[in-house]
Design a protein around this motif. Structure first.
Motif, mmCIF file in Angstrom:
data_model
loop_
_atom_site.group_PDB
_atom_site.id
_atom_site.type_symbol
_atom_site.label_atom_id
_atom_site.label_comp_id
_atom_site.label_asym_id
_atom_site.label_seq_id
_atom_site.Cartn_x
_atom_site.Cartn_y
_atom_site.Cartn_z
ATOM 1 N N THR A 146 -1.320 62.670 12.004
ATOM 2 C CA THR A 146 -0.903 61.459 12.699
ATOM 3 C C THR A 146 -1.252 60.247 11.837
ATOM 4 O O THR A 146 -2.306 60.205 11.198
ATOM 5 C CB THR A 146 -1.576 61.326 14.078
ATOM 6 N N VAL A 191 -1.718 56.241 12.177
ATOM 7 C CA VAL A 191 -1.923 55.216 13.190
ATOM 8 C C VAL A 191 -2.254 53.884 12.538
ATOM 9 O O VAL A 191 -2.665 53.819 11.378
ATOM 10 C CB VAL A 191 -3.045 55.612 14.174
ATOM 11 N N ALA A 245 -2.417 60.265 19.554
ATOM 12 C CA ALA A 245 -2.643 60.730 18.183
ATOM 13 C C ALA A 245 -3.861 61.647 18.106
ATOM 14 O O ALA A 245 -3.831 62.693 17.454
ATOM 15 C CB ALA A 245 -2.823 59.532 17.248
ATOM 16 N N GLU A 246 -4.927 61.256 18.790
ATOM 17 C CA GLU A 246 -6.149 62.062 18.760
ATOM 18 C C GLU A 246 -5.944 63.407 19.440
ATOM 19 O O GLU A 246 -6.542 64.416 19.039
ATOM 20 C CB GLU A 246 -7.294 61.299 19.425
ATOM 21 N N ALA A 298 -3.677 65.618 16.774
ATOM 22 C CA ALA A 298 -3.883 65.596 15.323
ATOM 23 C C ALA A 298 -4.817 66.688 14.817
ATOM 24 O O ALA A 298 -5.868 66.958 15.406
ATOM 25 C CB ALA A 298 -4.421 64.239 14.895
ATOM 26 N N GLN A 341 -5.341 66.115 11.507
ATOM 27 C CA GLN A 341 -5.923 65.077 10.666
ATOM 28 C C GLN A 341 -5.241 63.754 11.015
ATOM 29 O O GLN A 341 -4.090 63.741 11.449
ATOM 30 C CB GLN A 341 -5.754 65.396 9.175
ATOM 31 N N MET A 342 -5.988 62.675 10.849
ATOM 32 C CA MET A 342 -5.457 61.363 11.206
ATOM 33 C C MET A 342 -5.645 60.401 10.034
ATOM 34 O O MET A 342 -6.686 60.382 9.390
ATOM 35 C CB MET A 342 -6.176 60.815 12.451
ATOM 36 N N ARG A 401 -5.377 56.336 9.114
ATOM 37 C CA ARG A 401 -5.275 54.984 9.664
ATOM 38 C C ARG A 401 -4.850 54.021 8.570
ATOM 39 O O ARG A 401 -5.430 54.006 7.477
ATOM 40 C CB ARG A 401 -6.630 54.545 10.244
#
Length: 211
Positions: free
Chosen positions: A31, A33, A197-198, A201, A203-204, A206
């Protein structure tokens, strides 16, 4: 596996993406963000080949890959757009089968068979003969996902998939994305919705606006 190495993109002299590096493992959900204007959608458009990068490289399964010039890109990277981009004059079934027959050169019979399988999988089997104006926002979202899946992409990208959906439909899209991951489909999701997203995910990433 998809790798981005030093991806840079500028618009009118302003740097939007500045040396972005990331790796997306096969069968995982990344994701992306960040606030509006931070470059989330630009990054997604570069990955999907809708924008050319100014510098950097993409590596797909160990091979250098240029999404912007790859002739078979529709069957490598699928995109589910924020506004769905369904053809209003075509039925759901026609929307889904158009690209497989024209781009992948599937027979009409095979394309319809695959489309109906995917529509059933996403609980849209009874919507095949409807037109987009006859569908709810959540149904349009699912049709857009089916249309992308019909091209058998290695990677599926979403631009703000929950932006116009109410909480119940948001959970529905969340369940679909997680289910596709469980089936081994690699996915990249751009969203401003941090809890969403959390929830999905592996992995995220930003991103922040450039000064």
């Amino acid at each position: 596996m998809l790798e981005l190495k030093g991806i840079t993109k500028k618009f009118g002299g302003k740097t939007i993406l500045d040396g972005v590096n990331l790796t997306v493992e096969d069968g995982k959900i990344l994701t992306i963000v960040g606030p509006s204007g931070a470059g989330k959608t630009t990054l997604l458009r570069c990955i999907s080949g809708l924008e050319e990068v100014d510098s950097g490289e993409f590596v797909l399964d160990g091979q250098t890959f240029d999404p912007a010039t790859n002739r078979d890109n529709d069957s490598v990277i699928g995109v589910v757009f924020q506004d769905y981009q369904l053809f209003p004059n075509l039925t759901v079934l026609q929307n889904v089968t158009l690209a497989p027959t024209m781009v992948l050169k599937q027979s009409a019979i095979d394309a319809k068979k695959e489309a109906k399988r995917l529509l059933d999988q996403l609980n849209l089997g009874d919507k095949a003969d409807l037109y987009p104006y006859e569908l709810s926002g959540g149904q349009k979202q699912r049709v857009a996902i089916v249309r992308a899946l019909a091209m058998h992409p290695k990677l599926l990208c979403y631009d703000e998939p929950t932006s116009a959906l109410d909480p119940d439909l948001r959970r529905e899209v969340q369940q679909i994305i997680v289910k596709l991951r469980d089936e081994g489909i690699t996915q990249i999701v751009v969203t401003h919705d941090i809890p969403f997203a959390e929830a999905i995910a592996d992995q995220m990433m930003r991103v922040e606006p450039k000064d």
